[in-house]
Design an enzyme around this catalytic site. Structure first.
Site, short mmCIF file in Angstrom:
data_model
loop_
_atom_site.label_atom_id
_atom_site.label_comp_id
_atom_site.label_asym_id
_atom_site.label_seq_id
_atom_site.Cartn_x
_atom_site.Cartn_y
_atom_site.Cartn_z
N TRP A 56 2.84 7.92 -28.46
CA TRP A 56 3.15 7.05 -27.33
C TRP A 56 2.83 5.62 -27.73
CZ3 TRP A 56 0.09 3.55 -24.67
CH2 TRP A 56 0.73 2.90 -23.61
N GLU B 45 6.68 10.46 -26.50
CA GLU B 45 6.42 10.34 -25.06
C GLU B 45 6.97 9.03 -24.51
OE1 GLU B 45 2.51 9.92 -22.10
OE2 GLU B 45 2.25 10.35 -24.22
N LYS C 292 7.91 6.22 -21.24
CA LYS C 292 7.27 5.60 -20.09
C LYS C 292 8.28 4.71 -19.39
CE LYS C 292 2.91 3.52 -18.68
NZ LYS C 292 1.54 3.14 -19.10
N ASP D 278 5.34 12.85 -19.26
CA ASP D 278 4.11 12.52 -18.54
C ASP D 278 4.45 12.32 -17.08
OD1 ASP D 278 2.03 10.78 -17.31
OD2 ASP D 278 1.16 10.77 -19.31
N HIS E 227 4.85 8.76 -15.69
CA HIS E 227 5.66 7.80 -16.43
C HIS E 227 7.08 7.66 -15.92
CE1 HIS E 227 3.00 7.62 -20.30
NE2 HIS E 227 2.34 7.34 -19.20
N HIS F 172 2.25 15.99 -20.13
CA HIS F 172 0.97 15.37 -19.78
C HIS F 172 0.93 15.34 -18.26
CE1 HIS F 172 -0.36 12.99 -23.61
NE2 HIS F 172 -0.48 14.29 -23.73
N ASP G 63 1.55 4.45 -12.85
CA ASP G 63 0.89 5.36 -13.79
C ASP G 63 -0.62 5.19 -13.67
OD1 ASP G 63 0.46 7.13 -15.88
OD2 ASP G 63 0.63 5.58 -17.41
N ASP H 272 -2.96 7.51 -13.16
CA ASP H 272 -3.75 8.54 -13.84
C ASP H 272 -4.92 9.05 -13.00
OD1 ASP H 272 -2.41 8.77 -16.51
OD2 ASP H 272 -2.87 6.64 -16.55
N ASP I 243 -3.73 14.31 -18.59
CA ASP I 243 -3.92 12.90 -18.92
C ASP I 243 -4.29 12.13 -17.66
OD1 ASP I 243 -3.99 10.41 -20.00
OD2 ASP I 243 -1.87 10.29 -20.53
#
Length: 418
Positions: free
Chosen positions: A184, A225, A227, A258, A261, A285, A293, A295, A325
């Site tokens: 990433w 990955e 985004k 992800d 993302h 993820h 994002d 998380d 993640d």
């Protein structure tokens, strides 16, 4: 009633729909979740010349007890793993290398710098995954790495990614299960670009050079990955979903999705079946975006249940490589790991307890009334009683009892840290 008595009552309700709980348990025991190490230290890592966190990534909060050494981080992971059913993997970033006080730049990292992690993983029966770290570094200060206009900077990061794949190969060889090495990058622009194509051509060329170096695919799986945007790259990200999906399919690499993302109205659960038609395997993820994002720790919300359902009802447990993640420094970090990972596993068990074949049949027959009614009724079936029994059988705390162990660990271990 006891956990066993509650389970027996619940079992009868599920079995009337032909659901075998024993089969569900056996499938769940074989699920491996890749637990990200960076929740434990707020993505600080252990580099001698440690840099300030950058690359569109931010961790908020200052809850006491943050791991400051590899030994502390591994101890915290062991505690979390003792509270989570199953045998899993730990996911490392390159910044978690141990170089014995020597300054080793990222393009010079070698397997020996992760030997302590491998020995620890062997001792605990774990696998390891890996990620090159293309942020928080002087050569990434302007937000560009593999797509940088400066060839010298691109070459540095290309070398780092090549070394990272060799480290993943080393993990696979030493631990007897293939590592997932995921790339990433933060590359993008804050404001509207005048040229979207050229940076993507440079990224493709960089990836081609990285993957041209032979690494044993039986020991290491390569993933890329995407985004949508990040802090500092709000207008344009070089490695978009379309770019990496195309690159992965054309070059036989894994596309990693992800859950944080994508656009806020996009859901990864809806992408899984579409991707699996064209890919033998897929990587995830799993995070929880609240606004972007961000998380947040994974909770058992609608989207997590849908992710579990898409994996299970499409017979993709062996095809989807599940990683986590999230990073929250406002709560106990061991508790964060435990909550998030237990919820990921819960979502799979919930899916395994549905009469999926019958529900598919109803859809094919056009019986949408029964389909909707049953899907809603199963939301209040005694899933919790089955989960509690599974935890008991797997030798981990039932219900919220794990929290007592975390509090004891915090009092004895975490509170002593400066």
């Amino acid at each position: 009633m006891s956990v066993k008595e509650n389970f027996n009552q619940a079992k009868q309700q599920y079995e009337k729909w032909g659901v075998s709980i024993e089969e569900a348990f056996e499938k769940l025991k074989n699920v491996t979740v890749s637990i990200h190490c960076w929740q434990g230290d707020d993505i600080s890592g252990f580099e001698i010349n440690q840099q300030e966190l950058s690359g569109g990534i931010d961790v908020t909060g200052n809850y006491p007890g943050k791991a400051a050494t590899p030994e502390q981080l591994r101890s915290d992971l062991e505690k979390a793993l003792s509270l989570i059913p199953g045998t899993h993997k730990v996911n490392l970033h390159a910044i978690y290398a141990e170089t014995d006080g020597e300054v080793v730049d990222r393009n010079e990292l070698e397997p020996k710098h992760f030997a302590n992690w491998v020995e620890w993983a062997k001792k605990n029966g774990l696998g390891l995954d890996f990620n090159p770290t293309l942020f928080s570094h002087p050569k990434a200060e302007d937000g560009l790495t593999l797509a940088h206009p400066d060839k010298n900077i691109r070459d540095f990061w290309i070398e780092h990614c090549i070394q990272s794949r060799k480290i993943g190969e080393y993990f696979g060889k030493e631990l007897g299960q293939p590592a997932l090495t995921n790339i990433w990058i933060p590359d993008g622009y804050k404001d509207i670009p005048s040229d979207r194509l050229t940076p993507r051509l440079r990224l493709k060329e960089s990836l081609d050079q990285i993957f041209a170096v032979n690494v044993d695919e039986s020991l290491n799986n390569d993933a890329v990955e995407s985004k949508l945007f990040g802090i500092g790259s709000e207008a344009y990200v070089v490695g978009s979903h379309e770019f990496y999906m195309g690159y992965a399919l054309k070059n036989n690499k894994l596309c990693l999705l992800d859950t944080g993302h994508y656009h806020p109205t996009e859901v990864v659960s809806n992408k899984i079946s579409a991707m699996l038609i064209f890919s033998d395997k897929l990587a995830l993820h799993v995070s929880r975006p609240v606004r972007w994002d961000s998380d947040h720790v994974v909770i058992l919300d609608d989207e997590l249940r849908e992710i579990g359902l898409e994996i299970v009802r499409n017979d993709a447990i062996d095809k989807v490589m599940i990683g986590l993640d999230f990073f929250d420094a406002s709560i106990n970090r061991v508790a964060a790991w435990t909550i998030g990972t237990r919820n990921m596993i819960k979502s799979l068990l919930y899916a395994l307890l549905l009469p999926n074949d019958h529900l598919k049949k109803l859809q094919e027959e056009g019986n949408f009334t029964d389909r909707l009614a049953l899907m809603e009724e199963f939301k209040t079936y005694p899933f919790g009683a089955v989960w509690d029994y599974y935890c008991e059988q797997m030798g981990v705390p039932v219900q919220e009892k794990w929290l007592d162990e975390v509090k004891e660990y915090e009092e004895k271990i975490l509170s002593e840290r400066k």
